[in-house]
Structure formats: C-alpha cells, structure tokens
Motif scaffolding. Structure first.
Motif, PDB file in Angstrom:
ATOM      1  N   ALA A  50       0.725  -1.349   0.122  1.00  0.00           N
ATOM      2  CA  ALA A  50       0.087  -0.084  -0.074  1.00  0.00           C
ATOM      3  C   ALA A  50       0.930   1.207  -0.140  1.00  0.00           C
ATOM      4  O   ALA A  50       2.246   1.062   0.088  1.00  0.00           O
ATOM      5  N   SER A  69      -7.886   5.140  -5.680  1.00  0.00           N
ATOM      6  CA  SER A  69      -6.753   5.544  -6.530  1.00  0.00           C
ATOM      7  C   SER A  69      -6.978   5.154  -7.821  1.00  0.00           C
ATOM      8  O   SER A  69      -6.314   5.756  -8.787  1.00  0.00           O
ATOM      9  N   PHE A 121     -11.502   0.985  -1.411  1.00  0.00           N
ATOM     10  CA  PHE A 121     -11.466   1.539  -0.346  1.00  0.00           C
ATOM     11  C   PHE A 121     -11.134   3.215  -0.419  1.00  0.00           C
ATOM     12  O   PHE A 121     -10.379   3.072  -1.242  1.00  0.00           O
ATOM     13  N   PHE A 122     -11.589   3.950   0.368  1.00  0.00           N
ATOM     14  CA  PHE A 122     -11.296   5.345   0.371  1.00  0.00           C
ATOM     15  C   PHE A 122     -10.695   5.804   1.497  1.00  0.00           C
ATOM     16  O   PHE A 122     -11.100   5.817   2.719  1.00  0.00           O
ATOM     17  N   ARG A 178      -2.347   2.727  10.137  1.00  0.00           N
ATOM     18  CA  ARG A 178      -1.022   2.648   9.319  1.00  0.00           C
ATOM     19  C   ARG A 178      -0.329   3.988   9.822  1.00  0.00           C
ATOM     20  O   ARG A 178      -0.692   4.952   9.328  1.00  0.00           O
ATOM     21  N   PHE A 191       0.457  13.047  11.565  1.00  0.00           N
ATOM     22  CA  PHE A 191       0.284  14.321  11.957  1.00  0.00           C
ATOM     23  C   PHE A 191       0.093  14.259  13.353  1.00  0.00           C
ATOM     24  O   PHE A 191       0.484  15.212  13.899  1.00  0.00           O
ATOM     25  N   ASP A 226       3.847  18.879   6.981  1.00  0.00           N
ATOM     26  CA  ASP A 226       3.624  19.556   5.410  1.00  0.00           C
ATOM     27  C   ASP A 226       2.212  19.409   5.287  1.00  0.00           C
ATOM     28  O   ASP A 226       2.031  18.203   5.206  1.00  0.00           O
ATOM     29  N   TYR A 232       0.082  19.418   1.878  1.00  0.00           N
ATOM     30  CA  TYR A 232       0.031  19.748   0.701  1.00  0.00           C
ATOM     31  C   TYR A 232      -1.426  20.114  -0.014  1.00  0.00           C
ATOM     32  O   TYR A 232      -2.080  19.526   0.264  1.00  0.00           O
ATOM     33  N   VAL A 256      -8.091  20.183  -2.907  1.00  0.00           N
ATOM     34  CA  VAL A 256      -7.698  18.773  -2.569  1.00  0.00           C
ATOM     35  C   VAL A 256      -8.306  18.227  -1.361  1.00  0.00           C
ATOM     36  O   VAL A 256      -8.275  19.024  -0.473  1.00  0.00           O
ATOM     37  N   ARG A 299     -10.118  14.480   0.706  1.00  0.00           N
ATOM     38  CA  ARG A 299      -9.895  13.185   0.937  1.00  0.00           C
ATOM     39  C   ARG A 299     -11.225  12.725   1.506  1.00  0.00           C
ATOM     40  O   ARG A 299     -11.754  13.368   2.385  1.00  0.00           O
ATOM     41  N   PHE A 325     -12.172  10.544   3.580  1.00  0.00           N
ATOM     42  CA  PHE A 325     -11.609   9.580   4.814  1.00  0.00           C
ATOM     43  C   PHE A 325     -13.042   8.791   5.440  1.00  0.00           C
ATOM     44  O   PHE A 325     -13.957   9.297   5.610  1.00  0.00           O
ATOM     45  N   VAL A 361      -7.333  18.496   3.514  1.00  0.00           N
ATOM     46  CA  VAL A 361      -6.392  18.140   4.348  1.00  0.00           C
ATOM     47  C   VAL A 361      -6.155  19.003   5.543  1.00  0.00           C
ATOM     48  O   VAL A 361      -6.006  18.798   6.642  1.00  0.00           O
ATOM     49  N   ARG A 409       1.538  16.674  -4.352  1.00  0.00           N
ATOM     50  CA  ARG A 409       2.627  15.924  -4.601  1.00  0.00           C
ATOM     51  C   ARG A 409       2.542  15.078  -5.651  1.00  0.00           C
ATOM     52  O   ARG A 409       1.351  14.765  -5.971  1.00  0.00           O
ATOM     53  N   ASP A 426      -0.154  11.927  -6.010  1.00  0.00           N
ATOM     54  CA  ASP A 426      -1.334  12.073  -5.394  1.00  0.00           C
ATOM     55  C   ASP A 426      -2.400  12.258  -6.193  1.00  0.00           C
ATOM     56  O   ASP A 426      -2.063  12.951  -7.315  1.00  0.00           O
TER      57      ASP A 426
HETATM   58  C1  UGA Z   1      -4.536   6.305   1.147  1.00  0.00           C
HETATM   59  C2  UGA Z   1      -3.671   5.003   1.287  1.00  0.00           C
HETATM   60  O1  UGA Z   1      -2.303   5.187   1.969  1.00  0.00           O
HETATM   61  C3  UGA Z   1      -3.594   4.318   0.046  1.00  0.00           C
HETATM   62  O2  UGA Z   1      -3.100   3.089   0.216  1.00  0.00           O
HETATM   63  C4  UGA Z   1      -5.039   3.957  -0.458  1.00  0.00           C
HETATM   64  O3  UGA Z   1      -5.058   3.226  -1.633  1.00  0.00           O
HETATM   65  C5  UGA Z   1      -5.573   5.228  -0.835  1.00  0.00           C
HETATM   66  O4  UGA Z   1      -5.703   5.969   0.432  1.00  0.00           O
HETATM   67  C6  UGA Z   1      -6.855   5.182  -1.336  1.00  0.00           C
HETATM   68  O5  UGA Z   1      -7.961   5.894  -1.031  1.00  0.00           O
HETATM   69  O6  UGA Z   1      -7.021   4.327  -2.220  1.00  0.00           O
HETATM   70  P1  UGA Z   1      -3.737   8.776   0.415  1.00  0.00           P
HETATM   71  O7  UGA Z   1      -5.367   9.399   0.457  1.00  0.00           O
HETATM   72  O8  UGA Z   1      -2.901   9.602  -0.402  1.00  0.00           O
HETATM   73  O9  UGA Z   1      -3.628   7.091   0.281  1.00  0.00           O
HETATM   74  O10 UGA Z   1      -3.631   8.765   2.000  1.00  0.00           O
HETATM   75  P2  UGA Z   1      -2.263   9.729   2.907  1.00  0.00           P
HETATM   76  O11 UGA Z   1      -1.129   9.262   2.388  1.00  0.00           O
HETATM   77  O12 UGA Z   1      -2.842   9.555   4.316  1.00  0.00           O
HETATM   78  O13 UGA Z   1      -2.652  11.324   2.443  1.00  0.00           O
HETATM   79  C7  UGA Z   1      -3.770  11.775   2.763  1.00  0.00           C
HETATM   80  C8  UGA Z   1      -3.872  13.442   2.307  1.00  0.00           C
HETATM   81  O14 UGA Z   1      -2.946  13.789   2.974  1.00  0.00           O
HETATM   82  C9  UGA Z   1      -3.571  13.588   0.711  1.00  0.00           C
HETATM   83  O15 UGA Z   1      -4.191  14.745   0.181  1.00  0.00           O
HETATM   84  C10 UGA Z   1      -1.897  13.995   0.869  1.00  0.00           C
HETATM   85  O16 UGA Z   1      -1.392  14.872  -0.107  1.00  0.00           O
HETATM   86  C11 UGA Z   1      -2.000  14.574   2.049  1.00  0.00           C
HETATM   87  N1  UGA Z   1      -0.600  14.649   2.806  1.00  0.00           N
HETATM   88  C12 UGA Z   1       0.098  13.709   3.117  1.00  0.00           C
HETATM   89  C13 UGA Z   1      -0.394  15.944   3.202  1.00  0.00           C
HETATM   90  O17 UGA Z   1      -0.656  16.911   3.050  1.00  0.00           O
HETATM   91  N2  UGA Z   1       1.026  15.800   4.155  1.00  0.00           N
HETATM   92  C14 UGA Z   1       1.822  14.813   4.436  1.00  0.00           C
HETATM   93  O18 UGA Z   1       2.950  14.867   4.650  1.00  0.00           O
HETATM   94  C15 UGA Z   1       1.236  13.631   3.676  1.00  0.00           C
END
Ligand code: UGA
Ligand code: NAD
Length: 357
Positions: free
Chosen positions: A104, A147, A197-198, A206, A214, A225, A227, A235, A237, A239, A285, A309, A312
């Motif tokens: 993942a 994704s 999954f979202f 994890r 955070f 940080d 983004y 931007v 999610r 969650f 975020v 990033r 992303d």
């Molecule tokens: C997550 C999981 O890590 C993936 O395994 C999964 O497949 C995906 O969800 C999914 O829904 O399919 P992601 O949403 O990128 O991926 O999760 P995070 O890495 O926790 O990031 C969440 C948000 O925080 C993103 O918008 C990312 O850009 C942001 N972020 C992340 C920051 O602003 N700063 C950071 O240091 C890290």
C-alpha cells in the motif's frame, strides 16, 4: 502436526453455516480489524501475512498478538509462495478469501516500484492460481482502491467512471488487479468482488498515513507539511472510518455467490462485482489538521505547500449507492467522531497517545 491443527482450528466456523475465510494481510490495518469482526461473529478465520517492514512490524506483531487472543492464527508467509498457499488449501476447504495483502502507500512506489509489482500483481495472480485449482473454489473479495479513479475529477465517483488515468504506480497495480480479476472470473468462473476503499483511518491504523503521523508530529511539536492546490478546497479526501469499511467487507463476503468452477474448470457464469466503500463526504487536508488540533488541544506547526505531490490524486469522493443497494453499506462515522476514537486509542503506538486530552 501442531501447525496443521492450529490452521484447522482457526479456520473452522463456530456457528452453523459460518464462513471459512482466508484473510491475506491479516496483520495489517484493515485485515486485523476484519479478522476480529469475522471471528467474533463465529466465522472461521485463518490469516496470512509476510510481516514486511514497509512500516514498523512491531505494530503488525501487536495486532497478531491481539488476534491470537481471539484464536485467530496468522500463518507467516508470502503471497508469492505457491507451495505454502497450496498446502493451506489442502488442509482447509475455504469458502472465501478476503484478500487484503498488498504493498500500500502512494509515494513509496517512486523508490520501490518492484514491491508493488511483486505483491499487487504477481502475488495476486499467484493467489488466483491457487484458488482456481482448489476444490471447492472459494469466492474472493479483494481490496482495490479509490486511487484507480486517478486524475478523474468528475465527482462523486461511481463505479462506472473512467479509471484510465492512474497517478501512481500503486494505482496502476490496483487497476491491473481489477483487469486480472476479470480474466479469472471469465475463464475459470471464480466469484470475484473488488472493493475500492477510500483513505481508511482509525485505531491500529497505518503509521505511513497522514492522519497518523500528523497526530504524532503535532503531539511532539514537530512541523507538518500540508500539500494543497492554490485553492485548498481542490484537494480533499473522502476519509472513511475503519468500522464502516469492515461492515462493507463483511457485507461483500456475505453476498458473494459461490464460484461456479472447481479444480480449474468453469461450470457457468460467476459473479464479478466492484464497489466503492467510501464515506461520501470529502474533507480538505487543512480541515483534517484543524480537527486534530481541537481534539489534541495543540496548535500544529503548519507548513503549507501550495502544490500537489507527485503521485497524489487531487480529490476523492465516493458514491456508495451500489454497495448500499447490494449489501446495505452505509457509512455512519464522520471524521471528527472517527478521529476522536483514533486519538483516544491506546494502541496506535505508545508515543501517539501521550498527552491526549
Ligand atoms: C490512502 C492510502 O495510503 C492508500 O494505500 C490508498 O490506496 C488510498 O488512500 C486510497 O484511498 O485508495 P492517501 O489518500 O494518499 O492514500 O493517504 P495519505 O497518504 O494519508 O494522504 C492523505 C492526504 O494528506 C493527501 O491529500 C496527501 O496529499 C496529504 N498529505 C500527506 C499531506 O498534506 N502531507 C503529508 O505529509 C502527507
Ligand atoms: P497494511 O499495509 O496495513 O496491510 C497489508 C498487509 O499485507 C501488511 O500487514 C503486509 O505485511 C501484508 N503483505 C504485503 N505484501 C504481502 C505479501 N506479498 N505477502 C503476504 N503479506 C503481504 O495496509 P491496509 O491499510 O490494511 O490495506 C489493506 C488493503 O486495502 C491493501 O490491499 C491496500 O492496498 C488497500 N487499501 C487501503 C486503503 C487505506 O486507506 N488503508 C485505501 C485503499 C485501498
């Protein structure tokens, strides 16, 4: 042998007509929660996990210990170990596989591309080959990912929206998994259900995910940080709280029709399904961070970067009406409620909970 006895005991259901489920990735976040929930219901559950070091394996060991208390045994092994998988199917006539083992994480793919190919493509094919040869053939429910919608901005996402613009190798391997599933369903009559999954979060989660580190960094007074695009609302999610995802996985298992083949031979048309399991309520975020600030009662040191990033996707938002129609999936936990449970949990990692109000 003692090993065989343990494997049999763990995978034998305690309730009449209970399922016998092989859960891959059982020492992982989603896998450990699903395994516990199934076991508590009286289903038989056997775990498989390679305990890799993508993140601190002591957390995986802690989950293993918890599962063992509930008599869920995890076999330590890799998806790519065909003889091991075949041996498991020799011992146990699994009715279902809940396939959650994968590499993942979105960003790690840039440094470690091969681990995605190995676990998410080769490992999945290996599992499907073993399932194909098994008699009876188990029905398979497996984790895809939001994704796959990639750079698509036509939200909310429905399952029939385009998925041909993956933004990361991770996403590409998850999309490949969906195509591979189609072929095994088509040729061998294996019942297959993919769950997108979202961004799943919650206790025992994890440590590589943003909400987790955070929380840790805010508690330790370290900068974080954030983004985001020029307009922060672009931007976000969707969650999704772990308990909602667990209910979705179990709903998909319960409604999975039997495979129609056996021993590699197809008998008739079998089920092939794909569902979104999201929360239907995207959050930027910055808002995630402000909720954490108020739960922890600490101001975060925010470093805002006005650029997405690499790898992303910009925005995720699930339409879950299909999962609702077919197995009553309805997310019930909003982000504040879910994060409150996360920060209060004693098991997210000892350094995370210290100082929580
Ligand atoms: C997550 C999981 O890590 C993936 O395994 C999964 O497949 C995906 O969800 C999914 O829904 O399919 P992601 O949403 O990128 O991926 O999760 P995070 O890495 O926790 O990031 C969440 C948000 O925080 C993103 O918008 C990312 O850009 C942001 N972020 C992340 C920051 O602003 N700063 C950071 O240091 C890290
Ligand atoms: P996780 O990393 O906590 O769990 C995956 C587990 O699989 C780990 O314990 C790992 O050791 C094991 N594993 C990895 N490769 C393996 C292999 N080759 N053989 C045996 N075991 C192996 O991740 P998670 O968050 O629980 O994710 C579960 C599934 O859901 C994954 O398929 C992931 O891609 C998918 N997913 C997760 C999210 C999320 O936000 N958590 C979102 C979308 C999709």
């Amino acid at each position: 042998a003692a090993w065989e006895k343990q494997v049999r005991h763990s995978s034998t259901p305690r309730r009449p007509n209970g399922l016998s489920v092989l859960v891959t990735g059982a020492a992982g976040f989603v896998g450990s929660h699903c395994s516990l929930a199934l076991k508590k219901r009286g289903d038989g559950v056997l775990g498989l996990d390679n305990f890799n070091t993508y993140y601190d394996p002591s957390l995986k060991r802690a989950r293993q210990k918890l599962l063992l208390k509930h008599q869920v045994f995890i076999v330590e092994g890799d998806l790519n170990d065909a003889p091991l998988l075949a041996k498991l199917f020799d011992v146990v006539p699994f009715t279902h596989i809940l396939h959650l083992a994968a590499q993942a994480g979105v960003r790690y793919a840039m440094q470690n591309p091969q681990s995605y190919v190995s676990s998410n493509i080769a490992g999945f094919v290996n599992l499907l080959e073993v399932a194909k040869a098994a008699n009876p053939q188990p029905a398979i429910v497996w984790a895809s990912s939001s994704s796959v919608y990639g750079l698509n901005t036509e939200v909310p996402f429905s399952e029939n929206h385009r998925t041909d613009q993956p933004a990361s190798l991770y996403a590409a391997t998850k999309k490949a998994g969906e195509e591979i599933a189609h072929t095994y369903n088509h040729i061998y009559g294996i019942s297959l259900t993919g769950l997108r999954f979202f961004t799943v979060y919650g206790p025992w989660g994890r440590p590589d995910m943003a909400y987790f580190f955070f929380t840790k960094d805010i508690l330790q007074g370290k900068p974080i940080d954030i983004y985001q695009a020029q307009d922060e609302k672009q931007v976000a999610r969707d969650f999704t709280y772990i308990d909602d995802v667990v209910k979705g996985c179990i709903g998909a298992l319960d409604t999975a029709e039997k495979s129609t083949g056996s021993g590699g031979k197809k008998k008739g048309p079998a089920q092939l399904r794909v569902y979104n399991l999201g929360n239907t309520s995207p959050v930027p975020v910055g808002k995630l961070v402000s909720i954490l600030e108020s739960l922890l009662n600490i101001k975060a040191k925010k470093h805002v970067i006005k650029m997405p990033r690499n790898g992303d996707v910009p925005y995720t938002h699930a339409n879950v009406s299909l999962a609702y129609r077919d197995f009553g999936y309805k997310p019930t936990t909003d982000l504040s409620t879910g994060l409150r449970k996360f920060v209060k949990c004693e098991n997210v990692g000892t350094d995370v909970v210290d100082g929580v109000a």
